[in-house]
Enzyme design. Structure first.
Site, short mmCIF file in Angstrom:
data_model
loop_
_atom_site.label_atom_id
_atom_site.label_comp_id
_atom_site.label_asym_id
_atom_site.label_seq_id
_atom_site.Cartn_x
_atom_site.Cartn_y
_atom_site.Cartn_z
N SER A 180 0.82 -1.22 0.00
CA SER A 180 0.00 0.00 0.00
C SER A 180 0.86 1.27 0.00
CB SER A 180 -0.92 0.02 1.22
OG SER A 180 -1.76 -1.11 1.21
C1 LIG Z 1 -3.37 -3.77 -0.68
S1 LIG Z 1 -2.95 -5.43 -0.42
C2 LIG Z 1 -2.37 -5.44 1.25
C3 LIG Z 1 -1.23 -4.50 1.52
C4 LIG Z 1 -0.47 -4.78 2.78
N1 LIG Z 1 -1.29 -4.67 3.98
C5 LIG Z 1 0.77 -3.95 2.94
O1 LIG Z 1 1.41 -4.11 3.96
O2 LIG Z 1 1.12 -3.13 2.07
C6 LIG Z 1 -4.53 -6.19 -0.23
C7 LIG Z 1 -4.48 -7.68 0.02
O3 LIG Z 1 -5.76 -8.10 0.46
C8 LIG Z 1 -5.85 -9.48 0.15
N2 LIG Z 1 -7.24 -9.91 0.26
C9 LIG Z 1 -8.28 -9.63 -0.57
N3 LIG Z 1 -9.39 -10.24 -0.14
C10 LIG Z 1 -9.07 -10.91 0.99
C11 LIG Z 1 -9.81 -11.73 1.90
N4 LIG Z 1 -11.11 -11.99 1.70
N5 LIG Z 1 -9.16 -12.26 2.96
C12 LIG Z 1 -7.84 -12.01 3.16
N6 LIG Z 1 -7.10 -11.25 2.32
C13 LIG Z 1 -7.70 -10.70 1.26
C14 LIG Z 1 -5.30 -9.54 -1.26
O4 LIG Z 1 -4.86 -10.85 -1.59
C15 LIG Z 1 -4.15 -8.52 -1.19
O5 LIG Z 1 -2.91 -9.15 -1.02
#
Ligand SMILES: C[S@@+](CC[C@H](N)C(=O)[O-])C[C@H]1O[C@@H](n2cnc3c(N)ncnc32)[C@H](O)[C@@H]1O
Length: 445
Positions: free
Chosen positions: A102
């Site tokens: 992010s």
């Molecule tokens: C923007 S990224 C996370 C960024 C991270 N927190 C960082 O440190 O930069 C969003 C993540 O949410 C995950 N995601 C989407 N739907 C999800 C769900 N239902 N359960 C768990 N993870 C999920 C995706 O696989 C993706 O890797």
């Protein structure tokens, strides 16, 4: 039957993520470019950007961001790019971005929301939904040895990568879980903070149930097609907002996934439809080629005014009037060629009337250091379009007269009867009834 055209799944959240407020640091000679210097420049800029928005970068958040080397979570990326203030896309599915590290400004704002709501994070137990490692390591710095951080991601590629990056950065005691976080991650366990880092359309019961009695959920939640990062405090069977910030995220996948449709208005201009929303797009053909009508609110506002709040105000007022609220998105080329002049190309509030008139919030009109709010409208009937632009700016004037209030959000279970809902505009989701309200004080909690 409604007709949908040109469905493009990746323009909304992914596009919004690319918005970047970070101005590049002063050029440095190659010999002086190092991780610490780039990190200092990035965090200095974050502090300035917070101040420009009227926010304060909390000292402990600032300290954590000055400490954690972001490049350890963006392996393979040139060092300088690891410190640009934008999301780094790490996984795509077709045209859609589905995972990223992010953007620092968004991470800083959401950690600030969490720490503000809980009065600090030291010793807290945190569940992060959506992994990558960078945010989890910042959380680890914030909670300290007495707290704990669990991070969950639905995608094993992401969790494998997070484990490796966290180990390389020395944060091996962050617990990494691979699961669909729509459901309880560690049944029976409760957290002081759940911070969601993927764009959600609804709040599944598991998120509230895994919170301690006064725990806080920070979640990028879409209402009326617009995503805000809401800090929500648990309140009995519901949640009540404490703060909100404008944001964009890759979408939630799995059982909580939702549908986003785009309908063409002109080349490079689209209406983004919320889940379940349907439009007859035949009336849109050639619409933007009709003469543009405009109206101005005649107000003079300073730059820190939070126009993301106005956009939610407009959505609730348009919905309350029984009209069709839509979100307009536009590509740069459509703006530079003068086809549209929206307030924000990644999501501008708009209203589509039964007579085929489309009115939207326009770009700002600046006089010196202050700006006025306006509306542009197009339609088959010139006087109807002029009237539609006029009605839209009436809503804007009303918001300014009310003191530019911020929204408050209540989340209640789906079975809550109408009579038990607080005052405001209710939006029904799969698991919850969400009520958006504005008070002249701007905050209900
Ligand atoms: C923007 S990224 C996370 C960024 C991270 N927190 C960082 O440190 O930069 C969003 C993540 O949410 C995950 N995601 C989407 N739907 C999800 C769900 N239902 N359960 C768990 N993870 C999920 C995706 O696989 C993706 O890797």
């Amino acid at each position: 039957m409604a007709k949908r055209r040109s469905i493009v799944g990746s323009r909304s959240a992914a596009g919004a993520m690319a918005v970047c407020t970070y101005r590049r640091e002063q050029p440095m000679s190659v010999s002086t470019i190092d991780s610490a210097a780039l990190r200092r420049a990035m965090v200095d800029q974050l502090a300035d950007d917070h101040a420009a928005k009227g926010l304060t970068l909390r000292p402990e958040v600032e300290a954590a961001m000055r400490k954690v080397p972001r490049e350890l979570f963006t392996p393979g990326l040139p060092l300088r790019e690891a410190y640009e203030n934008r999301a780094v896309i790490t996984k795509r599915r077709g045209e859609e971005n589905i995972s990223s590290v992010s953007a620092p400004f968004l991470i800083a704002e959401m950690l600030g929301q969490a720490a503000d709501a809980l009065g600090g994070l030291r010793g807290r137990h945190v569940l992060e939904i959506g992994s990558g490692g960078y945010n989890a390591s910042l959380l680890w710095e914030l909670v300290g040895a007495a707290g704990s951080v669990t991070t969950v991601d639905i995608d094993p590629d992401v969790t494998d990568r997070a484990v490796a990056c966290l180990k390389a950065a020395g944060y091996s005691d962050v617990k990494v879980v691979c699961a669909d976080a729509e459901h309880p991650v560690d049944p029976g366990r409760r957290y002081d903070l759940i911070i969601v880092t993927a764009g959600a359309w609804d709040i599944p019961p598991a998120w509230r149930e895994q919170l301690t009695d006064d725990g806080v959920l920070v979640v990028p939640l879409r209402t009326f097609g617009m995503t805000r990062s809401w800090a929500l405090r648990r309140a009995g069977v519901g949640l009540v907002s404490v703060s909100e910030r404008q944001c964009g995220f890759v979408p939630v996948q799995g059982d909580g996934a939702y549908d986003v449709q785009y309908v063409d208005v002109a080349d490079g201009v689209h209406l983004r439809l919320d889940e379940g929303q349907q439009l007859d797009s035949r009336s849109l053909d050639g619409l933007l080629e009709t003469a543009r009508q405009e109206a101005w609110a005649g107000v003079s506002l300073p730059p820190p005014t939070v126009l993301a709040n106005l956009d939610l105000w407009l959505a609730t007022r348009i919905a309350a009037a029984g009209q069709e609220f839509v979100v307009l998105t536009a590509q740069d080329a459509a703006i530079s060629s003068g086809v549209v002049a929206p307030s924000w190309r990644f999501g501008t509030p708009a209203v589509l009337h039964d007579d085929g008139t489309l009115a939207y919030r326009s770009e700002l009109r600046w006089t010196g250091d202050a700006f006025d709010l306006g509306a542009y409208a197009h339609g088959p009937d010139t006087s109807a379009a002029a009237a539609a632009a006029g009605r839209l700016v009436e809503h804007m004037r009303a918001w300014v007269s009310a003191g530019c209030p911020a929204p408050a959000l209540h989340v209640l279970p789906a079975q809550t009867p109408d009579g038990d809902l607080p005052a405001g505009t209710a939006v029904d989701k799969r698991h919850s009834r969400i009520v958006l309200a504005f008070t002249s004080e701007g905050r209900e909690s």
